[in-house]
Design an enzyme around this catalytic site. Structure first.
Site, PDB file in Angstrom:
ATOM      1  N   ARG A 279     -45.893 -32.371  18.464  1.00 50.67           N
ATOM      2  CA  ARG A 279     -46.122 -33.819  18.473  1.00 50.67           C
ATOM      3  C   ARG A 279     -45.112 -34.553  17.613  1.00 50.67           C
ATOM      4  O   ARG A 279     -44.877 -35.737  17.783  1.00 50.67           O
ATOM      5  CB  ARG A 279     -47.546 -34.126  17.977  1.00 50.67           C
ATOM      6  CG  ARG A 279     -48.621 -33.706  18.952  1.00 50.67           C
ATOM      7  CD  ARG A 279     -49.983 -33.731  18.333  1.00 50.67           C
ATOM      8  NE  ARG A 279     -50.070 -32.738  17.271  1.00 50.67           N
ATOM      9  CZ  ARG A 279     -51.189 -32.367  16.673  1.00 50.67           C
ATOM     10  NH1 ARG A 279     -52.325 -32.942  16.995  1.00 50.67           N
ATOM     11  NH2 ARG A 279     -51.188 -31.434  15.742  1.00 50.67           N
TER      12      ARG A 279
ATOM     13  N   HIS B   8     -54.187 -31.248  24.362  1.00 45.63           N
ATOM     14  CA  HIS B   8     -54.188 -29.852  24.839  1.00 45.63           C
ATOM     15  C   HIS B   8     -54.134 -29.812  26.367  1.00 45.63           C
ATOM     16  O   HIS B   8     -53.416 -29.003  26.951  1.00 45.63           O
ATOM     17  CB  HIS B   8     -55.474 -29.126  24.402  1.00 45.63           C
ATOM     18  CG  HIS B   8     -55.651 -28.930  22.934  1.00 45.63           C
ATOM     19  ND1 HIS B   8     -56.816 -29.246  22.272  1.00 45.63           N
ATOM     20  CD2 HIS B   8     -54.822 -28.411  21.986  1.00 45.63           C
ATOM     21  CE1 HIS B   8     -56.697 -28.934  20.992  1.00 45.63           C
ATOM     22  NE2 HIS B   8     -55.490 -28.444  20.783  1.00 45.63           N
TER      23      HIS B   8
ATOM     24  N   SER C 106     -57.761 -32.424  17.452  1.00 44.92           N
ATOM     25  CA  SER C 106     -59.184 -32.074  17.326  1.00 44.92           C
ATOM     26  C   SER C 106     -59.720 -32.574  15.992  1.00 44.92           C
ATOM     27  O   SER C 106     -60.853 -33.054  15.907  1.00 44.92           O
ATOM     28  CB  SER C 106     -59.372 -30.552  17.396  1.00 44.92           C
ATOM     29  OG  SER C 106     -58.850 -30.046  18.583  1.00 44.92           O
TER      30      SER C 106
ATOM     31  N   LYS D 196     -62.918 -19.412   9.047  1.00 46.27           N
ATOM     32  CA  LYS D 196     -63.238 -20.836   9.259  1.00 46.27           C
ATOM     33  C   LYS D 196     -64.530 -20.951  10.048  1.00 46.27           C
ATOM     34  O   LYS D 196     -64.834 -20.097  10.874  1.00 46.27           O
ATOM     35  CB  LYS D 196     -62.134 -21.504  10.086  1.00 46.27           C
ATOM     36  CG  LYS D 196     -60.942 -21.947   9.302  1.00 46.27           C
ATOM     37  CD  LYS D 196     -60.123 -22.876  10.173  1.00 46.27           C
ATOM     38  CE  LYS D 196     -58.705 -23.043   9.692  1.00 46.27           C
ATOM     39  NZ  LYS D 196     -57.884 -23.731  10.701  1.00 46.27           N
TER      40      LYS D 196
HETATM   41  O1  PNS Z   1     -55.187 -24.588  17.000  1.00 45.61           O
HETATM   42  P1  PNS Z   1     -54.209 -24.107  15.984  1.00 45.61           P
HETATM   43  O2  PNS Z   1     -54.859 -23.993  14.636  1.00 45.61           O
HETATM   44  O3  PNS Z   1     -52.983 -24.927  15.964  1.00 45.61           O
HETATM   45  O4  PNS Z   1     -53.726 -22.633  16.432  1.00 45.61           O
HETATM   46  C1  PNS Z   1     -52.997 -21.797  15.555  1.00 45.61           C
HETATM   47  C2  PNS Z   1     -52.780 -20.400  16.157  1.00 45.61           C
HETATM   48  C3  PNS Z   1     -54.040 -19.853  16.774  1.00 45.61           C
HETATM   49  C4  PNS Z   1     -51.698 -20.483  17.213  1.00 45.61           C
HETATM   50  C5  PNS Z   1     -52.263 -19.483  15.018  1.00 45.61           C
HETATM   51  O5  PNS Z   1     -53.057 -19.674  13.890  1.00 45.61           O
HETATM   52  C6  PNS Z   1     -52.274 -18.001  15.381  1.00 45.61           C
HETATM   53  O6  PNS Z   1     -51.540 -17.564  16.248  1.00 45.61           O
HETATM   54  N1  PNS Z   1     -53.136 -17.230  14.700  1.00 45.61           N
HETATM   55  C7  PNS Z   1     -53.295 -15.805  14.923  1.00 45.61           C
HETATM   56  C8  PNS Z   1     -52.727 -15.007  13.743  1.00 45.61           C
HETATM   57  C9  PNS Z   1     -51.222 -14.930  13.897  1.00 45.61           C
HETATM   58  O7  PNS Z   1     -50.713 -14.273  14.773  1.00 45.61           O
HETATM   59  N2  PNS Z   1     -50.482 -15.676  13.036  1.00 45.61           N
HETATM   60  C10 PNS Z   1     -49.044 -15.827  13.162  1.00 45.61           C
HETATM   61  C11 PNS Z   1     -48.286 -14.976  12.185  1.00 45.61           C
HETATM   62  S1  PNS Z   1     -48.125 -15.822  10.639  1.00 45.61           S
END
Ligand code: PNS
Length: 165
Positions: A90, A17, A128, A41
């Site tokens: 990645r 990150h 993570s 979660k």
């Molecule tokens: O750390 P992560 O789990 O890879 O992050 C994922 C994240 C936060 C980018 C994604 O889950 C997200 O944007 N969630 C908010 C809800 C949303 O807008 N979802 C996308 C439409 S399906």
């Protein structure tokens, strides 16, 4: 002035990150680090702790702001006039997950573009979840985390041992 958001759970923030944050901060005037509040979660670290860790880890980058958001990322970007979403890739599995998400976000909010940054190969195994897995089995994970996150993980695992969890 162009702005971007780097969204994620950051539970905890890793060196992978950090690499994305440093590179994205060089591309935009303001980089928001957006911590997703996900009520479905249970994170290892509270939102407050994740903010504290991220603030310490990014203290040397002047154009970074730590924020948290709940709900759709596309809505947050529209409401806050954010130009771009940064996501790190990645490998192919990340891309398979990221592409539809970027396409949905594009449909929901055409005013914000997703920018993919390729992970540095030497960091592409870092995540993570791998850090948490290693920690739970007593493996070494020091070289995957910024100092602030490493310290927080050690304290968390000492607490776990004392409480016998
Ligand atoms: O750390 P992560 O789990 O890879 O992050 C994922 C994240 C936060 C980018 C994604 O889950 C997200 O944007 N969630 C908010 C809800 C949303 O807008 N979802 C996308 C439409 S399906």
């Amino acid at each position: 002035m162009k702005s971007a958001i780097y969204p994620g759970s950051f539970d905890p923030v890793t060196l992978g990150h950090m690499d994305m944050i440093e590179r994205a901060a060089g591309l935009f005037d303001t980089l928001y680090i957006g911590i997703l509040i996900n009520r479905k979660k249970t994170p290892m670290f509270s939102l407050e702790k994740r903010i504290e860790i991220l603030k310490e880890a990014t203290a040397h980058i002047s154009n970074v702001k730590i924020i948290s958001f709940e709900g759709l990322l596309a809505d947050y970007c529209r409401q806050n006039k954010i130009d771009a979403v940064i996501r790190g890739v990645r490998g192919a599995m990340d891309f398979d997950y990221e592409l539809p998400m970027a396409q949905i976000n594009q449909k929901l909010n055409p005013g914000t573009q997703t920018v993919f940054l390729a992970a540095r190969p030497e960091l592409s195994y870092v995540s993570s979840s791998a850090v948490k897995e290693l920690a739970s089995f007593g493996g070494s994970y020091k070289d995957m985390l910024p100092e602030a996150a490493y310290r927080a993980m050690q304290i968390k695992y000492d607490e776990t041992k004392v409480e016998g969890k």
